[in-house]
Design an enzyme around this catalytic site. Structure first.
Site, PDB file in Angstrom:
ATOM      1  N   ASP A  70       0.848  -1.206   0.000  1.00 46.18           N
ATOM      2  CA  ASP A  70       0.000   0.000   0.000  1.00 46.18           C
ATOM      3  C   ASP A  70       0.877   1.246   0.000  1.00 46.18           C
ATOM      4  O   ASP A  70       0.548   2.252  -0.639  1.00 46.18           O
ATOM      5  CB  ASP A  70      -0.906   0.040   1.236  1.00 46.18           C
ATOM      6  CG  ASP A  70      -1.745  -1.207   1.365  1.00 46.18           C
ATOM      7  OD1 ASP A  70      -2.021  -1.850   0.330  1.00 46.18           O
ATOM      8  OD2 ASP A  70      -2.113  -1.556   2.500  1.00 46.18           O
TER       9      ASP A  70
HETATM   10  C1  26A Z   1     -11.737  -7.319   1.192  1.00 53.25           C
HETATM   11  N1  26A Z   1     -10.518  -7.445   1.967  1.00 53.25           N
HETATM   12  C2  26A Z   1     -10.102  -8.767   2.298  1.00 53.25           C
HETATM   13  C3  26A Z   1      -9.787  -6.306   2.316  1.00 53.25           C
HETATM   14  C4  26A Z   1      -8.586  -6.341   3.059  1.00 53.25           C
HETATM   15  C5  26A Z   1      -7.906  -5.132   3.288  1.00 53.25           C
HETATM   16  N2  26A Z   1      -8.342  -3.957   2.819  1.00 53.25           N
HETATM   17  C6  26A Z   1      -9.494  -3.976   2.118  1.00 53.25           C
HETATM   18  N3  26A Z   1     -10.207  -5.100   1.872  1.00 53.25           N
HETATM   19  N4  26A Z   1      -7.879  -7.332   3.671  1.00 53.25           N
HETATM   20  C7  26A Z   1      -6.796  -6.750   4.233  1.00 53.25           C
HETATM   21  N5  26A Z   1      -6.821  -5.425   4.009  1.00 53.25           N
HETATM   22  C8  26A Z   1      -5.861  -4.407   4.450  1.00 53.25           C
HETATM   23  O1  26A Z   1      -4.652  -4.595   3.787  1.00 53.25           O
HETATM   24  C9  26A Z   1      -3.721  -3.807   4.496  1.00 53.25           C
HETATM   25  C10 26A Z   1      -2.335  -4.260   4.198  1.00 53.25           C
HETATM   26  O2  26A Z   1      -2.053  -4.164   2.862  1.00 53.25           O
HETATM   27  C11 26A Z   1      -5.528  -4.454   5.922  1.00 53.25           C
HETATM   28  O3  26A Z   1      -6.438  -3.685   6.666  1.00 53.25           O
HETATM   29  C12 26A Z   1      -4.098  -3.894   5.961  1.00 53.25           C
HETATM   30  O4  26A Z   1      -4.036  -2.612   6.536  1.00 53.25           O
END
Ligand code: 26A
Length: 346
Positions: free
Chosen positions: A301
């Site tokens: 990110d």
């Molecule tokens: C729909 N899903 C599974 C998700 C996520 C996500 N953000 C949006 N949708 N699953 C994990 N994360 C976020 O990814 C970040 C790390 O790259 C987590 O909240 C974490 O901060």
């Protein structure tokens, strides 16, 4: 003009804690994955809340990128959309975003709790298990509110977390159409292997709008497999070429595909439909002594944050990769998807 970048995703609070291989095995989890929680994962959230080393951190992949881009850009540059509940978790997100100066225009759910992500750290790896909660209830109608659509009209760049393809593909296409019709820059992150595997149709429907694809090597591989590409699934350049040459609605801009590969070089491929040529570049990552790595939650990110912030500043793809790699190196020296204060500049 302010708020040049509009970002859309799933706002989540990260419950970050260290676990061992045995804990991951107990819940059928891989050491480096991002998934939607199934019923069998429900006890995890109770268990992590009881842990001594628990960190509550603002998360949500696109929200992390939005915060990171605002960290880099001048004040009032980024506005983020997503859906949260009315609870202390949402308050924590607001607090963190305020610190970075990120503006949020949340769609608020009265009776659904804010989404959460168990960020299970195991050495250099992180496994993310998400309960989307309110984030799952974002609707494209949020953009029908004139005050929200004004932000969309005013912006020059859009960043979409691919994770949001599980929530509102309609909202993504709405922004994509606006970007294409007005020759603005539209970037999409593949987010996780499961998006290409299980959300192939909404992904394919969004791609014609996309100018910049950002993903990592495991997401590239998942894309190649789910699309049955006739390439070696480990050959990121070959996969990037396939994605770069997919049909595109805004023909005034080429498509560039950016694949990061952990500590291996970042690869970019741009397709020129007129000459049918590909421009392929590879960029080494910044070397960071292993003792400086705190955790890799949010590294991707942060890369996207630096990359997109540089695009907003009008920089080249090569420079944008450099800023992305700088931002990723900063973020992995912090706990969770965060950046250091006082602010650093590249
Ligand atoms: C729909 N899903 C599974 C998700 C996520 C996500 N953000 C949006 N949708 N699953 C994990 N994360 C976020 O990814 C970040 C790390 O790259 C987590 O909240 C974490 O901060």
């Amino acid at each position: 003009m302010s708020y040049k970048l509009v970002a859309l995703g799933n706002p989540l609070l990260d419950l970050q804690t260290n676990v061992d291989a045995e804990y991951l095995k107990k819940y059928d989890l891989k050491d480096n994955d991002a998934i939607l929680a199934e019923d069998k994962h429900a006890p995890i959230y109770q268990e992590v809340l009881g842990k001594q080393d628990l960190h509550l951190l603002a998360g949500g992949a696109a929200q992390n990128t939005a915060r990171g881009a605002q960290y880099i850009l001048p004040a009032d540059s980024v506005v983020y959309f997503g859906s949260v509940g009315k609870d202390v978790y949402a308050e924590k997100l607001v607090e963190a975003n305020k610190k970075y100066g990120l503006r949020t225009e949340y769609q608020i759910q009265d009776d659904i709790p804010t989404g959460k992500c168990a960020a299970l750290i195991n050495g250099a790896h992180r496994c993310l298990v998400t309960d989307l909660g309110a984030a799952n209830h974002f609707t494209a109608s949020h953009f029908d509110k004139p005050e929200n659509w004004k932000f969309v009209e005013n912006a020059s760049h859009y960043y979409i977390g691919g994770f949001h393809l599980t929530v509102s593909p309609e909202a993504i296409v709405k922004l994509g159409k606006h970007a294409a019709e007005n020759n603005k820059v539209f970037a999409l992150n593949f987010s996780a292997p499961f998006i290409a595997q299980f959300f192939k149709d909404p992904l394919d429907a969004a791609l014609p709008y996309v100018d910049f694809v950002i993903a990592n090597e495991s997401e590239a591989e998942a894309y190649a497999e789910s699309h049955k590409l006739d390439v070696d699934p480990k050959d990121v350049v070959a996969i990037a070429k396939e994605v770069a040459k997919l049909p595109k609605i805004n023909t005034k801009r080429p498509r560039t595909v950016v694949f990061t590969q952990g500590t291996q070089p970042t690869v970019t491929v741009t397709y020129n439909p007129e000459t049918e040529d590909y421009e392929v570049q590879a960029f080494n990552v910044r070397e960071l002594a292993s003792e400086k790595v705190v955790d890799t939650n949010g590294a991707g990110d942060a890369f996207a944050a630096g990359f997109v912030a540089a695009l907003v500043e009008g920089k080249s793809t090569a420079k944008a990769v450099d800023v992305g790699q700088w931002a990723a190196a900063l973020s992995i020296q912090e706990v969770g998807p965060s950046f250091p204060f006082p602010k650093q500049t590249y």
